[in-house]
Design a protein around this motif. Structure first.
Motif, PDB file in Angstrom:
ATOM      1  N   SER A   4      13.026  11.748  -3.938  1.00 16.93           N
ATOM      2  CA  SER A   4      11.621  11.579  -3.555  1.00 16.93           C
ATOM      3  C   SER A   4      11.345  10.204  -2.973  1.00 16.93           C
ATOM      4  N   ILE A   5      12.340   9.306  -2.982  1.00 18.97           N
ATOM      5  CA  ILE A   5      12.144   7.967  -2.409  1.00 18.97           C
ATOM      6  C   ILE A   5      12.889   7.849  -1.081  1.00 18.97           C
ATOM      7  N   CYS A   6      14.210   7.864  -1.127  1.00 18.68           N
ATOM      8  CA  CYS A   6      14.972   7.576   0.097  1.00 18.68           C
ATOM      9  C   CYS A   6      14.886   8.709   1.109  1.00 18.68           C
ATOM     10  N   PRO A  10      11.859   6.994   6.831  1.00 20.07           N
ATOM     11  CA  PRO A  10      10.704   6.094   6.916  1.00 20.07           C
ATOM     12  C   PRO A  10       9.392   6.821   7.101  1.00 20.07           C
ATOM     13  N   PHE A  11       9.352   8.048   6.646  1.00 27.30           N
ATOM     14  CA  PHE A  11       8.142   8.844   6.822  1.00 27.30           C
ATOM     15  C   PHE A  11       7.161   8.565   5.700  1.00 27.30           C
ATOM     16  N   ILE A  12       6.205   9.466   5.488  1.00 22.27           N
ATOM     17  CA  ILE A  12       5.181   9.251   4.475  1.00 22.27           C
ATOM     18  C   ILE A  12       5.805   9.343   3.089  1.00 22.27           C
ATOM     19  N   PRO A  13       5.718   8.291   2.281  1.00 21.45           N
ATOM     20  CA  PRO A  13       6.306   8.353   0.936  1.00 21.45           C
ATOM     21  C   PRO A  13       5.503   9.260   0.043  1.00 21.45           C
ATOM     22  N   ARG A  14       6.171   9.949  -0.857  1.00 21.12           N
ATOM     23  CA  ARG A  14       5.467  10.808  -1.780  1.00 21.12           C
ATOM     24  C   ARG A  14       5.724  10.333  -3.208  1.00 21.12           C
ATOM     25  N   TRP A  73       9.094   1.649  -0.331  1.00 13.87           N
ATOM     26  CA  TRP A  73       8.193   2.666  -0.894  1.00 13.87           C
ATOM     27  C   TRP A  73       7.037   2.023  -1.644  1.00 13.87           C
ATOM     28  N   VAL A  74       7.345   0.993  -2.466  1.00 11.84           N
ATOM     29  CA  VAL A  74       6.301   0.280  -3.208  1.00 11.84           C
ATOM     30  C   VAL A  74       5.335  -0.397  -2.250  1.00 11.84           C
ATOM     31  N   LEU A  77       3.038   2.198  -0.703  1.00 13.17           N
ATOM     32  CA  LEU A  77       2.019   2.629  -1.652  1.00 13.17           C
ATOM     33  C   LEU A  77       0.912   1.591  -1.786  1.00 13.17           C
ATOM     34  N   LYS A  78       1.287   0.323  -1.826  1.00 16.15           N
ATOM     35  CA  LYS A  78       0.304  -0.753  -1.934  1.00 16.15           C
ATOM     36  C   LYS A  78      -0.608  -0.784  -0.722  1.00 16.15           C
ATOM     37  N   GLU A  79      -0.027  -0.620   0.476  1.00 18.09           N
ATOM     38  CA  GLU A  79      -0.828  -0.612   1.703  1.00 18.09           C
ATOM     39  C   GLU A  79      -1.760   0.594   1.734  1.00 18.09           C
ATOM     40  N   MET A  80      -1.272   1.744   1.278  1.00 16.73           N
ATOM     41  CA  MET A  80      -2.112   2.945   1.235  1.00 16.73           C
ATOM     42  C   MET A  80      -3.281   2.753   0.278  1.00 16.73           C
ATOM     43  N   LYS A  81      -3.014   2.122  -0.872  1.00 14.94           N
ATOM     44  CA  LYS A  81      -4.072   1.865  -1.849  1.00 14.94           C
ATOM     45  C   LYS A  81      -5.115   0.924  -1.278  1.00 14.94           C
ATOM     46  N   GLU A  82      -4.688  -0.136  -0.594  1.00 15.70           N
ATOM     47  CA  GLU A  82      -5.624  -1.086  -0.005  1.00 15.70           C
ATOM     48  C   GLU A  82      -6.472  -0.419   1.073  1.00 15.70           C
ATOM     49  N   GLU A  83      -5.836   0.430   1.888  1.00 12.79           N
ATOM     50  CA  GLU A  83      -6.576   1.134   2.937  1.00 12.79           C
ATOM     51  C   GLU A  83      -7.602   2.094   2.341  1.00 12.79           C
ATOM     52  N   LEU A  84      -7.202   2.780   1.258  1.00 10.77           N
ATOM     53  CA  LEU A  84      -8.123   3.700   0.593  1.00 10.77           C
ATOM     54  C   LEU A  84      -9.307   2.955   0.002  1.00 10.77           C
TER      55      LEU A  84
END
Length: 276
Positions: A4-6, A10-14, A73-74, A77-84
């Protein structure tokens, strides 16, 4: 193995499930070790960055590759959280417009003769096709002082409904207090997001004291999944529920649901005898 990581890079991490390769597992362990060791040291952070760069260049090592992928991946996730969070702050302007009555153009009246609450026609129409039809009708093509009444809601329930329509969220206290009335309103005015919100709240709080209420609401709103869950819970906790005054009142009010409980109970007994 589908890691679920690698496999997501480089697509959308889940979010990680129970499938993670050995390389990424070792990489995650390395991240935790480095984080614990260097959390409060700026000098060490610089060293870590150099180390990560070096590791990237030596990505032929499986554990190093997993470490680099886990870091990416981390970061994602951090960038996605900030954008949200930025989007949520941006959308909070609707809540301000509601609370400060900025350019409101219609009044919503509760059914208990409580005070009317100013709102915005456009937002109501955008959140519910039923509201849109009501506001498009000839009776509502009137000046901004026009009023519509939601007779099934008292003032507090109406206020909570409007707050949810504007913000997409509601405090835990208000949700627990008004979940049944809001669920019925969500069904009546066809607000799917609120329906899911209420369903999640009821499933999370399901217990012997409220199972009959949730079954009744699920039947009223034709929520089959919620009805099945609450019915199964009642069958599994018959002794705690059936021999109560609440069940007596429930049975008188809902004879069809009482029959369904009885049938489900007999089916459960039969399955246990057959070892199903």
């Amino acid at each position: 193995m589908d890691c679920s990581i690698c496999s997501a890079m480089p697509f959308i991490p889940r979010p990680p499930r129970n499938t993670i390769c050995g390389a990424c597992y070792e990489g995650a362990r390395t991240i935790i070790t480095l984080t614990n060791r260097n959390d409060h040291s700026d000098n060490t952070k610089g060293t870590d960055n150099k180390t990560v760069t070096g590791l990237s260049a030596s990505s032929s090592n499986p554990s190093i590759k997993g470490f680099v992928n886990a870091l990416k991946w981390v970061k994602e996730l951090k960038e996605m959280k900030e954008e949200l969070n930025e989007k949520l702050n941006y959308l909070s302007g609707f809540v301000v417009a509601f609370r400060d009555h900025i350019h409101t153009d219609i009044l919503i009246k509760p059914g208990n003769d409580g005070p009317s609450i100013p709102a915005h026609r456009a937002l109501l129409a955008a959140r519910s096709d039923i509201f849109k039809n009501i506001l498009d009708s000839d009776g509502c093509k009137a000046p901004p002082s026009d009023t519509i009444t939601l007779p099934e809601l008292n003032y507090e329930e109406l206020e909570s409904l409007l707050e949810f329509l504007y913000s997409g969220d509601l405090s835990k206290e208000k949700m627990e207090k008004h979940v049944y009335s809001l669920s019925i309103a969500a069904d009546k005015y066809e607000i799917p997001f609120l329906q899911k919100f209420c369903e999640h709240q009821m499933l999370g709080s399901l217990n012997s004291s409220n199972a009959l209420d949730i079954l009744e609401i699920s039947d009223t709103c034709s929520n089959l999944s919620l009805k099945e869950t609450s019915l199964n819970f009642i069958v599994k906790n018959m002794e705690d529920i059936v021999f109560t005054a609440r069940f007596d009142a429930f049975a008188l009010k809902n004879p069809h649901l009482t029959v369904q409980i009885t049938r489900a109970s007999f089916i459960d007994i039969k399955n246990k005898r057959l070892g199903v």
